[in-house]
Write a protein that holds these residues in place. Structure first.
Motif, mmCIF file in Angstrom:
data_model
loop_
_atom_site.group_PDB
_atom_site.id
_atom_site.type_symbol
_atom_site.label_atom_id
_atom_site.label_comp_id
_atom_site.label_asym_id
_atom_site.label_seq_id
_atom_site.Cartn_x
_atom_site.Cartn_y
_atom_site.Cartn_z
ATOM 1 N N THR A 1 -18.422 -0.439 1.715
ATOM 2 C CA THR A 1 -19.129 -0.039 0.503
ATOM 3 C C THR A 1 -18.539 1.264 -0.008
ATOM 4 O O THR A 1 -18.159 2.133 0.770
ATOM 5 N N ILE A 2 -18.485 1.387 -1.323
ATOM 6 C CA ILE A 2 -18.061 2.631 -1.951
ATOM 7 C C ILE A 2 -19.200 3.126 -2.830
ATOM 8 O O ILE A 2 -19.813 2.339 -3.556
ATOM 9 N N LEU A 3 -19.532 4.401 -2.711
ATOM 10 C CA LEU A 3 -20.587 5.019 -3.512
ATOM 11 C C LEU A 3 -19.947 5.690 -4.716
ATOM 12 O O LEU A 3 -19.100 6.572 -4.560
ATOM 13 N N LEU A 4 -20.369 5.272 -5.905
ATOM 14 C CA LEU A 4 -19.752 5.730 -7.149
ATOM 15 C C LEU A 4 -20.748 6.456 -8.048
ATOM 16 O O LEU A 4 -21.945 6.176 -8.020
ATOM 17 N N ASP A 5 -20.219 7.321 -8.891
ATOM 18 C CA ASP A 5 -20.995 7.944 -9.956
ATOM 19 C C ASP A 5 -21.279 6.886 -11.019
ATOM 20 O O ASP A 5 -20.468 5.979 -11.251
ATOM 21 N N ALA A 6 -22.410 6.985 -11.688
ATOM 22 C CA ALA A 6 -22.789 6.015 -12.728
ATOM 23 C C ALA A 6 -21.723 5.918 -13.822
ATOM 24 O O ALA A 6 -21.460 4.824 -14.348
ATOM 25 N N LYS A 7 -21.087 7.034 -14.170
ATOM 26 C CA LYS A 7 -20.044 7.008 -15.211
ATOM 27 C C LYS A 7 -18.840 6.177 -14.772
ATOM 28 O O LYS A 7 -18.234 5.481 -15.577
ATOM 29 N N ASP A 8 -18.493 6.228 -13.500
ATOM 30 C CA ASP A 8 -17.370 5.436 -12.997
ATOM 31 C C ASP A 8 -17.719 3.948 -12.994
ATOM 32 O O ASP A 8 -16.868 3.110 -13.291
ATOM 33 N N ILE A 9 -18.962 3.612 -12.687
ATOM 34 C CA ILE A 9 -19.399 2.216 -12.735
ATOM 35 C C ILE A 9 -19.257 1.691 -14.164
ATOM 36 O O ILE A 9 -18.754 0.587 -14.388
ATOM 37 N N THR A 10 -19.655 2.507 -15.133
ATOM 38 C CA THR A 10 -19.519 2.116 -16.544
ATOM 39 C C THR A 10 -18.059 1.967 -16.931
ATOM 40 O O THR A 10 -17.675 0.977 -17.571
ATOM 41 N N LYS A 11 -17.210 2.925 -16.550
ATOM 42 C CA LYS A 11 -15.768 2.862 -16.871
ATOM 43 C C LYS A 11 -15.117 1.606 -16.302
ATOM 44 O O LYS A 11 -14.213 1.043 -16.899
ATOM 45 N N LEU A 12 -15.567 1.188 -15.133
ATOM 46 C CA LEU A 12 -14.985 0.019 -14.466
ATOM 47 C C LEU A 12 -15.550 -1.302 -15.001
ATOM 48 O O LEU A 12 -15.102 -2.372 -14.599
ATOM 49 N N SER A 13 -16.535 -1.216 -15.884
ATOM 50 C CA SER A 13 -17.180 -2.408 -16.455
ATOM 51 C C SER A 13 -17.730 -3.332 -15.368
ATOM 52 O O SER A 13 -17.510 -4.537 -15.391
ATOM 53 N N ILE A 14 -18.425 -2.723 -14.406
ATOM 54 C CA ILE A 14 -19.033 -3.499 -13.320
ATOM 55 C C ILE A 14 -20.519 -3.190 -13.255
ATOM 56 O O ILE A 14 -21.006 -2.268 -13.923
ATOM 57 N N LYS A 15 -21.201 -3.956 -12.428
ATOM 58 C CA LYS A 15 -22.609 -3.709 -12.128
ATOM 59 C C LYS A 15 -22.696 -3.328 -10.653
ATOM 60 O O LYS A 15 -21.799 -3.636 -9.868
ATOM 61 N N GLU A 16 -23.800 -2.699 -10.295
ATOM 62 C CA GLU A 16 -24.013 -2.353 -8.897
ATOM 63 C C GLU A 16 -23.958 -3.619 -8.045
ATOM 64 O O GLU A 16 -24.443 -4.675 -8.441
ATOM 65 N N ASN A 17 -23.346 -3.523 -6.894
ATOM 66 C CA ASN A 17 -23.132 -4.592 -5.917
ATOM 67 C C ASN A 17 -22.008 -5.554 -6.291
ATOM 68 O O ASN A 17 -21.778 -6.520 -5.567
ATOM 69 N N ASP A 18 -21.312 -5.310 -7.407
ATOM 70 C CA ASP A 18 -20.083 -6.053 -7.676
ATOM 71 C C ASP A 18 -19.028 -5.569 -6.693
ATOM 72 O O ASP A 18 -19.187 -4.523 -6.055
ATOM 73 N N THR A 19 -17.944 -6.303 -6.569
ATOM 74 C CA THR A 19 -16.870 -5.873 -5.679
ATOM 75 C C THR A 19 -15.735 -5.240 -6.474
ATOM 76 O O THR A 19 -15.502 -5.579 -7.633
ATOM 77 N N LEU A 20 -15.064 -4.313 -5.828
ATOM 78 C CA LEU A 20 -13.928 -3.590 -6.406
ATOM 79 C C LEU A 20 -12.721 -3.760 -5.518
ATOM 80 O O LEU A 20 -12.846 -3.831 -4.300
ATOM 81 N N ILE A 21 -11.555 -3.738 -6.130
ATOM 82 C CA ILE A 21 -10.306 -3.640 -5.381
ATOM 83 C C ILE A 21 -9.933 -2.164 -5.371
ATOM 84 O O ILE A 21 -9.880 -1.530 -6.434
ATOM 85 N N LEU A 22 -9.710 -1.627 -4.206
ATOM 86 C CA LEU A 22 -9.224 -0.255 -4.047
ATOM 87 C C LEU A 22 -7.816 -0.352 -3.512
ATOM 88 O O LEU A 22 -7.569 -1.053 -2.531
ATOM 89 N N LYS A 23 -6.885 0.355 -4.145
ATOM 90 C CA LYS A 23 -5.505 0.290 -3.671
ATOM 91 C C LYS A 23 -4.794 1.621 -3.863
ATOM 92 O O LYS A 23 -5.133 2.417 -4.731
ATOM 93 N N ASN A 24 -3.843 1.825 -2.986
ATOM 94 C CA ASN A 24 -2.907 2.945 -3.079
ATOM 95 C C ASN A 24 -1.658 2.545 -2.301
ATOM 96 O O ASN A 24 -1.525 1.383 -1.908
ATOM 97 N N LYS A 25 -0.757 3.493 -2.065
ATOM 98 C CA LYS A 25 0.490 3.172 -1.351
ATOM 99 C C LYS A 25 0.234 2.652 0.063
ATOM 100 O O LYS A 25 1.032 1.913 0.614
#
Length: 134
Positions: free
Chosen positions: A43-67
């Protein structure tokens, strides 16, 4: 086929801060491969503004990636009083460890507590399972 399938999901750069959680630690002792441990760890805990920017709802899944890697986790609004856009929180676990940069900056210790990722909507993908990580 809808037009929306050709639009890319918004991406947001996030700084991940990891932390320890007594409930997650207890679930790990009970079963590293258990549903409760996964629910508390992936689980990732996000600020409400980031949830809005990502166009998701709470409990949706996200892909997190880096190198260092890529994982799918569940997104939850942090509920913290202080706004923290651009900063997200994850419990220290195999899921967050996938994203820890290998570079140690000459210290010999990787940056387990503070690293960057790019987050985007996974469009309903399942959370990465522990067996896919270990």
């Amino acid at each position: 086929m809808g037009f929306g399938q050709f639009l890319s999901s918004p991406e947001v750069k996030l700084r991940i801060v990891t932390y320890r959680d007594a409930f997650q630690d207890a679930a790990k002792v009970e079963s590293l491969f258990g549903e409760e441990y996964e629910r508390l760890s992936a689980t990732i805990l996000l600020d409400a503004k980031d949830i809005t920017k990502l166009s998701i709802k709470e409990n949706d899944t996200l892909i997190l990636k880096n190198k260092s890697g890529s994982i799918v986790v569940k997104a939850v609004e942090s509920g913290y009083e202080q706004p923290h856009p651009g900063t997200a929180y994850m419990v220290n676990s195999p899921w967050s460890n996938v994203l820890v940069p290998e570079e140690a900056g000459g210290t010999g210790v990787p940056a387990f507590k503070d690293f960057e990722v790019v987050a985007s909507n996974s469009k309903g993908a399942k959370v990465t399972g522990i067996k896919d990580i270990v």
